[in-house]
Design a protein around this motif. Structure first.
Motif, PDB file in Angstrom:
ATOM      1  N   LEU A   1      -8.367  -3.091  -0.984  1.00 53.50           N
ATOM      2  CA  LEU A   1      -9.277  -4.285  -0.265  1.00 53.50           C
ATOM      3  C   LEU A   1      -9.353  -5.223  -1.262  1.00 53.50           C
ATOM      4  N   ASP A   2      -9.629  -4.979  -2.568  1.00 50.65           N
ATOM      5  CA  ASP A   2      -9.726  -6.064  -3.603  1.00 50.65           C
ATOM      6  C   ASP A   2      -8.267  -6.752  -3.530  1.00 50.65           C
TER       7      ASP A   2
ATOM      8  N   TYR B   1       0.774  -1.150   0.261  1.00 50.28           N
ATOM      9  CA  TYR B   1      -0.046   0.073  -0.147  1.00 50.28           C
ATOM     10  C   TYR B   1       0.930   1.188   0.024  1.00 50.28           C
TER      11      TYR B   1
ATOM     12  N   TRP C   1      -6.279  -7.264  -1.042  1.00 62.40           N
ATOM     13  CA  TRP C   1      -6.198  -7.951  -0.039  1.00 62.40           C
ATOM     14  C   TRP C   1      -7.052  -9.235  -0.036  1.00 62.40           C
ATOM     15  N   ARG C   2      -7.978  -9.410  -0.732  1.00 63.25           N
ATOM     16  CA  ARG C   2      -8.989 -10.137  -1.053  1.00 63.25           C
ATOM     17  C   ARG C   2      -8.529 -11.159  -2.082  1.00 63.25           C
TER      18      ARG C   2
ATOM     19  N   SER D   1      -9.149   3.098  -1.547  1.00 69.54           N
ATOM     20  CA  SER D   1      -9.436   2.003  -0.306  1.00 69.54           C
ATOM     21  C   SER D   1      -9.820   0.610  -0.972  1.00 69.54           C
ATOM     22  N   GLN D   2     -10.906   0.915  -2.009  1.00 66.14           N
ATOM     23  CA  GLN D   2     -11.590  -0.188  -2.637  1.00 66.14           C
ATOM     24  C   GLN D   2     -10.397  -1.055  -3.239  1.00 66.14           C
TER      25      GLN D   2
END
Length: 203
Positions: A72-73, A42, A75-76, A68-69
């Motif tokens: 987050l993607d 990040y 991370w997933r 942020s989105q």
């Protein structure tokens, strides 16, 4: 007390080692749930992703939310990265999808409708009166006046230093189309710069 110092030293060494790790290796660690690796990735790329998104959506708050989105993607879905492109290229692909989706949802059908107020009156003699920061402002303003497709190409190639092949992957178009758009984008940008009296950048 010595145990605490040893633990802190070990943690610091782990962070330093992770910072020297390649993006691909960081993604592998992220896929395994490593939060330190996620933090480092990040820190490496959030500014670049933010600036790229901002050029599309033209709204700082929206851009921040989308960054942020994006991460987050990451991370997933880190485990789905197959290494066919650079990690930075993959991140910008996700960012582009998020930004365009947000634009559609907000019904901004023409993201070029805003007038760019930064371009100064061309009646002045820019070469004599503009310093470097003013010239940069004019350049940025002219880029913003390009069509969405041309602005995207210029942004990826010059601001994010992506190759023709990488740009094709991010946008999802053939390399030949990238080259064609680049040709017309540079021509359009040169005309805009000339109209602002910045001939030395328009060549």
């Amino acid at each position: 007390m010595p145990n605490v110092i040893a633990i802190n030293a070990q943690a610091s060494q782990g962070i330093i080692a992770a910072q020297a790790t390649s993006d691909d290796m960081l993604l592998e660690s992220i896929a395994d749930g490593n939060r330190t690796a996620m933090h480092i990735l990040y820190c490496r790329h959030n500014v670049r992703v933010y600036r790229f998104i901002l050029r599309i959506v033209r709204d700082a708050t929206t851009a921040e939310d989308l960054v942020s989105q994006v991460f987050l993607d990451v991370w997933r879905t880190a485990g789905q990265f197959q290494g066919r492109s650079q990690v930075s290229t993959w991140l910008l692909s996700i960012a582009r999808f998020k930004a365009l989706t947000a634009m559609r949802q907000r019904r901004f059908e023409d993201i070029d409708q805003e007038d760019v107020r930064e371009i100064p009156d061309g009646s002045d003699t820019p070469e004599a009166s503009l310093d470097r920061s003013d010239t940069s402002a004019i350049l940025r303003a002219c880029v913003q006046k390009l069509s969405p497709a041309h602005r995207e190409i210029i942004t990826l190639v010059y601001y994010h230093e992506k190759s023709v092949e990488e740009v094709g992957r991010i946008i999802g178009i053939p390399q030949s189309t990238v080259k064609t758009r680049m040709f017309y984008a540079r021509k359009q940008l040169a005309d805009l710069l000339k109209n602002c009296g910045v001939d030395r950048f328009a060549a």
